[in-house]
Design an enzyme around this catalytic site. Structure first.
Site, mmCIF file in Angstrom:
data_model
loop_
_atom_site.group_PDB
_atom_site.id
_atom_site.type_symbol
_atom_site.label_atom_id
_atom_site.label_comp_id
_atom_site.label_asym_id
_atom_site.label_seq_id
_atom_site.Cartn_x
_atom_site.Cartn_y
_atom_site.Cartn_z
ATOM 1 N N THR A 9 0.816 -1.212 0.000
ATOM 2 C CA THR A 9 0.000 0.000 0.000
ATOM 3 C C THR A 9 0.847 1.259 0.000
ATOM 4 O O THR A 9 0.484 2.268 -0.613
ATOM 5 C CB THR A 9 -0.936 0.001 1.229
ATOM 6 O OG1 THR A 9 -1.795 -1.136 1.159
ATOM 7 C CG2 THR A 9 -1.787 1.263 1.276
ATOM 8 N N THR A 81 1.124 -4.090 4.337
ATOM 9 C CA THR A 81 0.806 -4.383 5.737
ATOM 10 C C THR A 81 0.219 -5.776 5.968
ATOM 11 O O THR A 81 0.333 -6.318 7.072
ATOM 12 C CB THR A 81 -0.179 -3.326 6.285
ATOM 13 O OG1 THR A 81 -1.307 -3.224 5.410
ATOM 14 C CG2 THR A 81 0.501 -1.968 6.399
ATOM 15 N N ASP A 82 -0.410 -6.376 4.959
ATOM 16 C CA ASP A 82 -1.129 -7.637 5.187
ATOM 17 C C ASP A 82 -0.238 -8.747 5.726
ATOM 18 O O ASP A 82 -0.669 -9.551 6.559
ATOM 19 C CB ASP A 82 -1.791 -8.115 3.894
ATOM 20 C CG ASP A 82 -2.993 -7.279 3.497
ATOM 21 O OD1 ASP A 82 -3.300 -6.307 4.216
ATOM 22 O OD2 ASP A 82 -3.626 -7.593 2.476
#
Length: 318
Positions: A9, A81-82
């Protein structure tokens, strides 16, 4: 300071794809060179759900090369971030330097109103340039907080304060681009681990199996048929395995698969011989590692051993 970019992201503009390079991310942060002389390289350009163990290996080798050669005094990894928690913990186990390594991302893309990526990246560089970060293991920073790679996890899908350490708390905070550290992680990491990936081409396959009401043995049996070397069972509560699944666990262990009891609960320790008689069942317990980090450690452990007692020692040490 070397920034190694992997996408995510933080590299998104107005769309969903990770399109900004590491050099573009660095150039977009005013005054970034106030903390260190910064350069950037692209290791991957993927959204974090698409991160693979092959990318982990490539990234870790580049971190080790840059730090051991003296080309960099510290490394910042930009990441989606996942799966940031897993990547950070993998690096924490395989980086062979006490120089700072900081993993950073953002919850909002660069095209969003109040994008958090530039501030997070500025903080990451400042942390990696801080003498207090030396020997602290791999660190993660978002939202003005500093976390240990082993303990941090994403607790919200969209909020800026999504990353937390539920059981152990943050190691420190950022204030005005200056890190303030208050404690350190105590589990073995980086130069104190037994894991060397310098010549590793691939990691053993490990699955995570998740229980639910009316669960049967199908998912675990399918993992065994798929020839995984290990399974992390993300049990309910204190790593509970339903009676309907226990025969499949016994069968899997009988075929040489290491089964680790973890918990789908976001916090707490899974005790050995607590909810189950692990000695009799033949299972390993994950201590305070969540299922996804249990997978990371088990993948590395299985490169060295298929002995459950030895794997248990590793889970108690790391």
């Amino acid at each position: 300071m070397l920034v190694l970019a992997t996408g995510g992201t933080i590299a998104q503009t107005t769309g969903k794809d990770s399109v900004l390079t590491g050099s573009a991310l660095v150039a977009a942060v005013p005054g970034l060179d106030a903390s260190a002389d910064v350069s950037a390289e692209q290791v991957a350009q993927v959204s974090s759900p698409d991160v693979t163990s092959e990318i982990w290996l490539r990234l870790a080798r580049r971190v080790n090369e840059s730090l051991s050669s003296g080309a960099a005094d510290g490394v910042v990894v930009t990441h989606g971030t996942d799966t940031m928690g897993e990547t950070a913990y993998f690096l924490d186990l395989v980086v062979k330097s006490d120089k700072p390594v900081v993993v950073v991302g953002s919850m909002r893309g660069s095209g969003a109103v109040s994008a958090d990526g530039p501030a997070n990246l500025a903080n990451a560089v400042a942390i990696a340039a801080d003498p207090a970060a030396k020997g602290a293991g791999v660190l993660v920073t978002l939202n003005d907080q500093i976390f240990a790679a082993r303990h941090v996890t994403e607790t919200n899908a969209t909020a800026l304060d999504a990353f937390k350490s539920p059981d152990f708390g943050a190691l420190g905070v950022m204030q005005g681009r200056k890190p303030h550290s208050y404690r350190t992680a105590t589990r073995r990491h980086t130069t104190a681990t037994e894991f060397d990936i310098s010549d590793v081409k691939e990691l053993p396959r490990v699955s995570i199996v998740y229980p639910y009401v009316d669960v049967g043995p199908g998912a675990l049996n399918a993992a065994v048929v798929d020839e995984v070397k290990g399974v992390v069972y993300a049990g309910t509560g204190n790593g509970s395995i339903p009676k309907s699944v226990q025969p499949a666990v016994t069968a899997a262990i009988g075929k040489g698969v290491i089964v680790v009891r973890s918990s789908r609960v976001n916090g707490g320790l899974v005790e050995r011989d607590g909810e189950h008689d692990d000695d009799a069942l033949g299972t390993v317990t994950s201590d305070s590692l969540n299922p996804q980090k249990g997978q990371v450690l088990l993948m590395l452990a299985l490169r060295k051993t298929q002995d459950a007692a030895t794997v248990q020692r590793m889970f108690s040490a790391y």
